[in-house]
Scaffold this motif. Structure first.
Motif, PDB file in Angstrom:
ATOM      1  N   VAL A 106      51.172 -16.855  59.911  1.00 21.29           N
ATOM      2  CA  VAL A 106      50.172 -16.108  59.155  1.00 21.29           C
ATOM      3  C   VAL A 106      50.390 -16.267  57.671  1.00 21.29           C
ATOM      4  CG1 VAL A 106      49.228 -13.839  58.697  1.00 21.29           C
ATOM      5  CG2 VAL A 106      50.006 -14.440  60.993  1.00 21.29           C
ATOM      6  N   LEU A 107      49.310 -16.570  56.988  1.00 20.44           N
ATOM      7  CA  LEU A 107      49.340 -16.675  55.543  1.00 20.44           C
ATOM      8  C   LEU A 107      48.963 -15.293  55.023  1.00 20.44           C
ATOM      9  CD1 LEU A 107      47.611 -19.542  53.611  1.00 20.44           C
ATOM     10  CD2 LEU A 107      47.883 -17.279  52.677  1.00 20.44           C
ATOM     11  N   ALA A 108      50.003 -14.492  54.778  1.00 27.71           N
ATOM     12  CA  ALA A 108      49.763 -13.097  54.468  1.00 27.71           C
ATOM     13  C   ALA A 108      49.497 -12.907  52.987  1.00 27.71           C
ATOM     14  CB  ALA A 108      50.960 -12.254  54.902  1.00 27.71           C
ATOM     15  N   VAL A 109      48.318 -13.317  52.575  1.00 32.07           N
ATOM     16  CA  VAL A 109      47.938 -13.203  51.171  1.00 32.07           C
ATOM     17  C   VAL A 109      46.602 -12.496  51.092  1.00 32.07           C
ATOM     18  CG1 VAL A 109      47.441 -14.443  49.061  1.00 32.07           C
ATOM     19  CG2 VAL A 109      49.146 -15.333  50.644  1.00 32.07           C
ATOM     20  N   ALA A 110      46.540 -11.435  50.360  1.00 35.47           N
ATOM     21  CA  ALA A 110      45.291 -10.715  50.225  1.00 35.47           C
ATOM     22  C   ALA A 110      44.380 -11.422  49.240  1.00 35.47           C
ATOM     23  CB  ALA A 110      45.574  -9.292  49.720  1.00 35.47           C
ATOM     24  N   VAL A 111      43.093 -11.305  49.430  1.00 37.04           N
ATOM     25  CA  VAL A 111      42.124 -11.835  48.489  1.00 37.04           C
ATOM     26  C   VAL A 111      41.939 -10.798  47.399  1.00 37.04           C
ATOM     27  CG1 VAL A 111      39.768 -12.652  48.187  1.00 37.04           C
ATOM     28  CG2 VAL A 111      41.004 -13.104  50.317  1.00 37.04           C
TER      29      VAL A 111
ATOM     30  N   PRO B 233      41.628 -15.116  56.184  1.00 34.07           N
ATOM     31  CA  PRO B 233      41.662 -16.514  56.643  1.00 34.07           C
ATOM     32  C   PRO B 233      43.079 -17.076  56.532  1.00 34.07           C
ATOM     33  CG  PRO B 233      39.859 -16.145  55.096  1.00 34.07           C
ATOM     34  CD  PRO B 233      40.748 -14.939  55.028  1.00 34.07           C
ATOM     35  N   THR B 234      43.527 -17.724  57.571  1.00 28.21           N
ATOM     36  CA  THR B 234      44.869 -18.318  57.549  1.00 28.21           C
ATOM     37  C   THR B 234      44.747 -19.835  57.643  1.00 28.21           C
ATOM     38  OG1 THR B 234      45.077 -17.943  59.931  1.00 28.21           O
ATOM     39  CG2 THR B 234      46.014 -16.266  58.465  1.00 28.21           C
ATOM     40  N   SER B 235      44.669 -20.365  58.848  1.00 28.96           N
ATOM     41  CA  SER B 235      44.505 -21.810  58.985  1.00 28.96           C
ATOM     42  C   SER B 235      43.067 -22.192  58.672  1.00 28.96           C
ATOM     43  CB  SER B 235      44.874 -22.235  60.414  1.00 28.96           C
ATOM     44  OG  SER B 235      44.568 -23.603  60.617  1.00 28.96           O
TER      45      SER B 235
ATOM     46  N   PHE C  42      41.155 -16.422  61.428  1.00 26.96           N
ATOM     47  CA  PHE C  42      41.360 -15.165  60.724  1.00 26.96           C
ATOM     48  C   PHE C  42      42.465 -14.394  61.441  1.00 26.96           C
ATOM     49  CE2 PHE C  42      37.077 -16.379  59.658  1.00 26.96           C
ATOM     50  CZ  PHE C  42      36.882 -15.954  58.355  1.00 26.96           C
ATOM     51  N   GLN C  43      43.232 -13.640  60.678  1.00 27.62           N
ATOM     52  CA  GLN C  43      44.325 -12.862  61.260  1.00 27.62           C
ATOM     53  C   GLN C  43      44.283 -11.444  60.710  1.00 27.62           C
ATOM     54  OE1 GLN C  43      46.178 -14.899  63.279  1.00 27.62           O
ATOM     55  NE2 GLN C  43      47.347 -13.214  64.187  1.00 27.62           N
ATOM     56  N   ASN C  44      44.525 -10.503  61.582  1.00 23.93           N
ATOM     57  CA  ASN C  44      44.621  -9.096  61.176  1.00 23.93           C
ATOM     58  C   ASN C  44      45.714  -8.463  62.015  1.00 23.93           C
ATOM     59  OD1 ASN C  44      44.326  -6.464  60.382  1.00 23.93           O
ATOM     60  ND2 ASN C  44      42.170  -6.278  60.974  1.00 23.93           N
ATOM     61  N   GLY C  45      46.910  -8.335  61.421  1.00 20.00           N
ATOM     62  CA  GLY C  45      48.035  -7.849  62.213  1.00 20.00           C
ATOM     63  C   GLY C  45      48.335  -8.813  63.337  1.00 20.00           C
ATOM     64  N   GLY C  46      48.424  -8.325  64.563  1.00 20.32           N
ATOM     65  CA  GLY C  46      48.730  -9.188  65.689  1.00 20.32           C
ATOM     66  C   GLY C  46      47.520  -9.891  66.270  1.00 20.32           C
ATOM     67  N   ARG C  47      46.329  -9.535  65.832  1.00 20.90           N
ATOM     68  CA  ARG C  47      45.123 -10.139  66.390  1.00 20.90           C
ATOM     69  C   ARG C  47      44.644 -11.324  65.563  1.00 20.90           C
ATOM     70  NH1 ARG C  47      41.600  -4.685  67.695  1.00 20.90           N
ATOM     71  NH2 ARG C  47      42.862  -3.952  69.462  1.00 20.90           N
TER      72      ARG C  47
ATOM     73  N   ASP D 140      44.012 -17.996  47.853  1.00 25.28           N
ATOM     74  CA  ASP D 140      44.305 -18.977  46.809  1.00 25.28           C
ATOM     75  C   ASP D 140      45.020 -20.203  47.353  1.00 25.28           C
ATOM     76  OD1 ASP D 140      44.156 -19.753  44.140  1.00 25.28           O
ATOM     77  OD2 ASP D 140      46.233 -19.148  43.788  1.00 25.28           O
ATOM     78  N   GLU D 141      45.743 -20.054  48.459  1.00 26.78           N
ATOM     79  CA  GLU D 141      46.497 -21.179  49.023  1.00 26.78           C
ATOM     80  C   GLU D 141      45.597 -22.244  49.641  1.00 26.78           C
ATOM     81  OE1 GLU D 141      49.242 -18.220  48.061  1.00 26.78           O
ATOM     82  OE2 GLU D 141      47.334 -18.113  49.124  1.00 26.78           O
ATOM     83  N   ILE D 142      44.371 -21.880  50.000  1.00 25.55           N
ATOM     84  CA  ILE D 142      43.462 -22.855  50.592  1.00 25.55           C
ATOM     85  C   ILE D 142      43.011 -23.827  49.513  1.00 25.55           C
ATOM     86  CG2 ILE D 142      41.341 -23.183  51.896  1.00 25.55           C
ATOM     87  CD1 ILE D 142      43.631 -21.634  53.323  1.00 25.55           C
ATOM     88  N   ILE D 143      43.146 -25.099  49.789  1.00 24.46           N
ATOM     89  CA  ILE D 143      42.837 -26.136  48.806  1.00 24.46           C
ATOM     90  C   ILE D 143      41.423 -26.649  49.051  1.00 24.46           C
ATOM     91  CG2 ILE D 143      43.517 -28.408  47.920  1.00 24.46           C
ATOM     92  CD1 ILE D 143      46.379 -27.575  49.112  1.00 24.46           C
ATOM     93  N   THR D 144      40.569 -26.413  48.094  1.00 25.33           N
ATOM     94  CA  THR D 144      39.177 -26.831  48.187  1.00 25.33           C
ATOM     95  C   THR D 144      38.980 -28.107  47.364  1.00 25.33           C
ATOM     96  OG1 THR D 144      38.612 -25.427  46.304  1.00 25.33           O
ATOM     97  CG2 THR D 144      38.427 -24.442  48.504  1.00 25.33           C
ATOM     98  N   PRO D 145      37.811 -28.757  47.483  1.00 25.47           N
ATOM     99  CA  PRO D 145      37.603 -30.005  46.723  1.00 25.47           C
ATOM    100  C   PRO D 145      37.895 -29.863  45.233  1.00 25.47           C
ATOM    101  CG  PRO D 145      35.884 -29.773  48.362  1.00 25.47           C
ATOM    102  CD  PRO D 145      36.691 -28.491  48.406  1.00 25.47           C
ATOM    103  N   GLY D 146      37.590 -28.705  44.671  1.00 22.23           N
ATOM    104  CA  GLY D 146      37.834 -28.517  43.247  1.00 22.23           C
ATOM    105  C   GLY D 146      39.306 -28.425  42.875  1.00 22.23           C
ATOM    106  N   ASP D 147      40.182 -28.234  43.868  1.00 18.54           N
ATOM    107  CA  ASP D 147      41.622 -28.152  43.610  1.00 18.54           C
ATOM    108  C   ASP D 147      42.323 -29.503  43.708  1.00 18.54           C
ATOM    109  OD1 ASP D 147      41.535 -25.357  43.379  1.00 18.54           O
ATOM    110  OD2 ASP D 147      41.690 -25.118  45.559  1.00 18.54           O
ATOM    111  N   VAL D 148      41.624 -30.512  44.246  1.00 22.10           N
ATOM    112  CA  VAL D 148      42.284 -31.777  44.591  1.00 22.10           C
ATOM    113  C   VAL D 148      42.935 -32.440  43.392  1.00 22.10           C
ATOM    114  CG1 VAL D 148      41.813 -34.154  45.340  1.00 22.10           C
ATOM    115  CG2 VAL D 148      40.937 -32.231  46.669  1.00 22.10           C
ATOM    116  N   ARG D 149      42.246 -32.456  42.243  1.00 19.65           N
ATOM    117  CA  ARG D 149      42.808 -33.146  41.072  1.00 19.65           C
ATOM    118  C   ARG D 149      44.127 -32.528  40.621  1.00 19.65           C
ATOM    119  NH1 ARG D 149      39.370 -36.780  38.451  1.00 19.65           N
ATOM    120  NH2 ARG D 149      37.836 -37.429  39.991  1.00 19.65           N
TER     121      ARG D 149
END
Length: 349
Positions: A59-64, A117-119, A132-137, A229-238
């Motif tokens: 789980v990527l435990a990062v809040a938006v 959102p995690t993976s 998506f992850q919420n606790g154990g679900r 923030d950890e998700i890499i979108t096209p704008g992050d590639v450079r």
């Protein structure tokens, strides 16, 4: 560490370089002296290490947060594979690039606090996946091209008799795998359809039904801002790709702008995409050289692939998934003069 493990960790394994016909040292020195992309200064700190491809358990435990959203706003304009406007207009910046990519697909999120959102991977064409992850679900959403809907629907008829409901304003069928495992498939819209399925946790049919109305369709901007923030979108590639390529020899003609076509990815999937495209390039160069009778170029390509065991991006991924082994197996095979037919599908070339 055992001798066997030391051997596996050695990028210049004797059994591989021996097949390079004695030219290995010169080739390796030439390849490793090839200019690499310089790592750019770290603008933001990743909150976790690379995670598993199937990330339900990681789980990527990062809040938006508001700060997260702010870092996704435009920084500097640039041009690239997707960043050049049609007709030769002005270049767009990273945020606009992300919007352009996201606007091509319908977007669903869970509009309930606690779901993160995690993976994430894909969304460059007609398909993609978010867990998506919420606790154990956990709850996965998988997008597919609309042309595949009927075959998927027919397949799910083998699971259970479908029950019909409404999902984000569109009719959807629900099937039951077990008393704690359910899936809902939304009918096609805008060229794609999406299937939701529970992933772990204490799900019941009641809790699944309670969540379905919380799944909503949103616009591209809202969708992008919902990604951690950890998700890499096209704008992050450079910014992000050069960090992964700092110790990786690049094949002839490799253009970092081509990586902007990889969609949105979590760090593990982005690492796999970047390493995969480099591997595709070297295998393609090996095939070209082999067919042209250019023995020196073929050996150089094979030697470059042999260094993949040393690439930090793959070493960092190795504990979390099997993708590095796929690359290393291909490198060994090419070093032995074999190019498996499946390599393009396996790597996403």
């Amino acid at each position: 560490m055992s001798d066997e493990r030391l051997n596996d960790a050695d990028p210049y394994r004797p059994d591989v370089v021996a097949r390079l016909d004695g030219a290995e040292q010169h080739l390796l020195e030439e390849i490793m002296s090839t200019p690499h992309l310089d790592a750019v200064p770290l603008r933001r700190t990743l909150a976790r290490r690379l995670t598993m491809a199937v990330a339900a358990a990681a789980v990527l435990a990062v809040a938006v947060t508001a700060a997260t959203v702010a870092r996704r706003e435009p920084v500097e304009p640039y041009s690239g594979a997707l960043g050049v406007a049609e007709g030769g207009g002005p270049a767009v910046n990273g945020w606009e690039l992300d919007l352009k990519a996201a606007e091509n697909l319908p977007r669903l999120i869970i509009d309930e606090p606690g779901w993160t959102p995690t993976s994430v991977y894909g969304f460059d064409q007609e398909d993609g996946s978010i867990t998506f992850q919420n606790g154990g679900r956990g709850l996965s959403m998988n997008w597919y091209a609309a042309k595949h809907y009927q075959s998927y629907y027919d397949d799910r008829l083998e699971v259970s008799k479908p029950e019909w409901t409404t999902l984000a304003g569109v009719e959807a069928s629900v099937v039951t795998y077990s008393e704690s495992d359910f899936a809902a498939m939304r009918k096609p819209q805008d060229g794609t359809f999406v299937e939701l399925r529970v992933e772990g946790g204490d799900w019941t049919r009641a809790t699944f039904d309670e969540l379905l109305p919380k799944v909503v369709k949103v616009d591209a901007e809202t969708f992008l801002k919902s990604l951690p923030d950890e998700i890499i979108t096209p704008g992050d590639v450079r910014e992000e790709a050069p960090k992964l390529l700092a110790d990786v020899p690049l094949p002839p003609g490799f253009d970092i702008a081509s990586l902007e076509k990889g969609g949105a990815n979590d760090p593990y999937q982005f690492g796999a995409f970047v390493a995969g495209q480099v591997t595709c390039g070297w295998i393609g160069e090996y095939q070209r050289a082999d067919e042209a009778g250019d023995d020196a170029a073929a050996k150089k390509a094979a030697a470059a692939l042999a260094t993949s065991r040393q690439w930090k991006v793959l070493q960092d991924m190795n504990a979390a998934g099997d993708y590095p082994e796929v690359v290393w197996d291909l490198a060994d095979k090419v070093g032995g003069g074999e190019v498996p037919e499946w390599y393009k599908d396996g790597l996403g070339c």
